[in-house]
Design a protein around this motif. Structure first.
Motif, mmCIF file in Angstrom:
data_model
loop_
_atom_site.group_PDB
_atom_site.id
_atom_site.type_symbol
_atom_site.label_atom_id
_atom_site.label_comp_id
_atom_site.label_asym_id
_atom_site.label_seq_id
_atom_site.Cartn_x
_atom_site.Cartn_y
_atom_site.Cartn_z
ATOM 1 N N ARG A 178 8.094 -17.072 -3.071
ATOM 2 C CA ARG A 178 7.613 -15.817 -2.486
ATOM 3 C C ARG A 178 6.794 -16.100 -1.222
ATOM 4 O O ARG A 178 6.864 -15.349 -0.251
ATOM 5 C CB ARG A 178 6.730 -15.037 -3.472
ATOM 6 N N ARG B 178 9.053 -16.665 1.612
ATOM 7 C CA ARG B 178 9.613 -15.395 2.064
ATOM 8 C C ARG B 178 8.583 -14.603 2.864
ATOM 9 O O ARG B 178 8.913 -13.998 3.901
ATOM 10 C CB ARG B 178 10.103 -14.595 0.861
ATOM 11 N N ARG C 276 8.375 -15.920 6.323
ATOM 12 C CA ARG C 276 9.510 -15.512 7.136
ATOM 13 C C ARG C 276 9.350 -14.062 7.594
ATOM 14 O O ARG C 276 9.604 -13.734 8.751
ATOM 15 C CB ARG C 276 10.812 -15.676 6.352
#
Length: 387
Positions: free
Chosen positions: A11, A14, A17
Motif C-alpha cells: 500500500r 501505491r 505512486r
C-alpha cells in the motif's frame, strides 16, 4: 503478522505512486485499492457478509458506515472510509459513525483514508481527543502501523486483546495531561504550594523560579504492544524524529507514536532576563519568525494550528490573542469543553506552540526560538555594551 506487513508495504508503494503522479483517488478506488486489502490481511473475509458487511446500517437508522466486522456473538468493529486526499476531519462523517457505534454498542471505530488509520473508543464519554486511542500513518512507520492494526485482526478481536491495553492507556492519558499542566509555564500555584510545605526553608518565589528552570518527563508504557527487541534497540540509538515542515495551512505535521512526555530535565536552558524582555513582535522584527507563519501545538495526540500575525498576536480559529498562552488556553478549552478546569487550561504558550525557525529551518518551540534570538543578539553586541 507477515501478511499484514507485506500488505502495508505494498500500500505504501501505491501511495508513493499516487503522490508522485499527483493523483486524486476517489473513495471507491481508495476502498478497493488501499483499505480492503488491509482488512483482508487482518484475517477478515471481505467477501463474506457474515464477517464483513459493506454499507452497514442499523435497523431504523439513517446512519451507515462503510464496513462492519462481525463475530458470531456480536458486532465488533466499524470502519468509516474517505477518499485519499478528501477532508479526513469532516465532523459530519465522524458524528455519523459514532452515532452508529453508540446505537449498536460497538466499542471500536476506525477512520481511514488508506494512508492514515485512526482508532477510537466510541463508548467513552468525552471529547473526540478523549475517545482517540491511537493514529498511524502507514507511509511514516510501517512497524507502528503493524503494532496497532494487529490488535484488530479477527483472531485478536475474538480474544479481545485490545481490552488489555485500553484501561491503562485511558487512565495514563488523563494522569499525563494533569502532570503536564501541573508543570507547565508560570501557572504552578498548586505545585509551588506543595513544595513550599515540603521545603520550608525556601520561599514561594524561589520555588516558582526553580520550577521555571526545570523540565520534567513522565514516561508511561506505549498504548500498543511493546516493540521487538531490535526495534527498542534501534529506537534508543536513533535521535527523535523531527516534526514535519510547516509551509502553510495545508502542511502535514508528522504524528508521532503516543509517548507521554512533558518538556522537563536538568538540561533545560535557564530563562534569562533578556529572554523575558523579548516579545513575539521582536522575533518577527529580527527575521526569526515571518508574519503569517503557521504555529502548531500537539495536545493530547492531536495537532492544532494557529497563525502568527504581523503585530505579534496569534489568530486561532476566528479569534485573535495577544499572547501565546491565551491562544493555548483557547485550544484546551475547545478540546475539553466548557467544563475545563483552570488547572487544565493553564498553559505556558511559548512551550505549547511550535514554529519553523526561519534561520535554521527546524521546528522548535517559540521559547527555543526566543532563546536562540537572545544568543544571536548577545554575539552581535560588543562586550561591555548594554544589551
Amino acid at each position: 503478522m507477515t501478511e499484514l506487513r507485506e500488505t502495508l508495504r505494498q500500500r505504501v508503494e501505491r501511495l508513493e505512486r499516487y503522490r508522485l503522479n499527483a493523483q486524486q483517488v476517489d473513495k471507491q478506488y481508495t476502498k478497493a485499492g488501499l483499505i480492503e486489502p488491509v482488512i483482508a490481511s487482518l484475517g477478515w473475509d471481505v467477501l463474506d457478509p457474515d464477517e464483513v458487511q459493506r454499507g452497514y446500517r442499523p435497523d431504523n437508522s439513517d446512519n451507515s458506515v462503510d464496513y462492519a466486522m462481525l463475530l458470531p456473538d456480536s458486532l465488533r468493529l466499524l470502519i468509516l472510509a474517505s477518499g485519499l486526499g478528501d477532508d479526513f476531519d469532516d465532523p459530519h462523517g465522524f458524528d455519523q459513525v459514532m452515532a452508529c457505534a453508540v446505537e449498536e454498542r460497538v466499542e471500536w471505530v476506525m477512520l481511514t483514508d488508506g494512508a492514515e488509520w485512526r482508532v477510537y473508543n466510541a463508548l467513552v464519554v468525552g471529547s473526540v481527543q478523549q475517545k482517540l486511542f491511537s493514529a498511524v500513518q502507514i507511509d511514516a512507520d510501517i512497524d507502528d502501523a503493524v503494532e496497532l492494526l494487529a490488535l484488530f485482526t479477527k483472531a485478536s478481536m475474538e480474544d479481545n486483546r485490545i481490552s488489555e491495553h485500553w484501561p491503562g492507556f485511558f487512565v495514563d492519558r488523563q494522569v499525563q495531561a494533569e502532570l503536564v499542566e501541573l508543570f507547565s509555564g508560570e501557572h504552578l500555584p498548586q505545585l509551588v504550594a506543595l513544595l513550599r510545605r515540603r521545603l520550608p526553608r525556601l520561599n514561594l518565589e524561589q520555588i516558582r523560579l526553580s520550577l521555571l528552570r526545570a523540565r520534567a518527563t513522565f514516561d508511561f508504557p506505549p498504548a500498543v504492544a511493546p516493540r521487538s527487541e531490535e526495534r527498542v534497540r534501534a529506537s534508543a540509538e536513533s535521535p527523535p524524529a523531527p516534526m514535519g515542515r510547516i509551509d502553510g495551512e495545508a502542511s502535514h505535521v508528522q504524528r508521532q507514536p503516543f509517548r507521554i512526555a512533558a518538556p522537563v530535565g536538568p538540561g533545560k536552558p535557564r530563562v534569562s532576563p533578556e529572554e523575558r524582555q523579548l516579545r513575539l513582535s521582536d522575533l518577527i522584527g529580527v527575521g526569526r519568525l515571518p508574519p503569517g507563519c503557521t504555529l502548531v501545538a500537539r495536545y493530547l495526540g492531536q495537532d492544532h494550528r494557529a497563525e502568527l500575525l504581523a503585530d505579534g498576536s496569534i489568530r486561532y480559529g476566528r479569534r485573535s490573542f495577544t499572547s501565546p498562552s491565551g491562544a493555548g488556553q483557547a485550544v484546551k478549552a475547545d478540546v475539553h469543553g466548557p467544563g475545563v478546569t483552570e488547572t487544565t487550561k493553564a498553559t505556558d504558550g511559548l512551550e505549547f506552540w511550535h514554529a519553523e525557525d526561519a534561520r535554521t529551518g527546524d521546528i522548535v518551540s517559540l521559547k527555543e526560538i526566543r532563546r536562540r534570538t537572545v544568543e544571536d543578539l548577545s554575539r552581535a553586541v560588543p562586550p561591555g555594551d548594554a544589551y
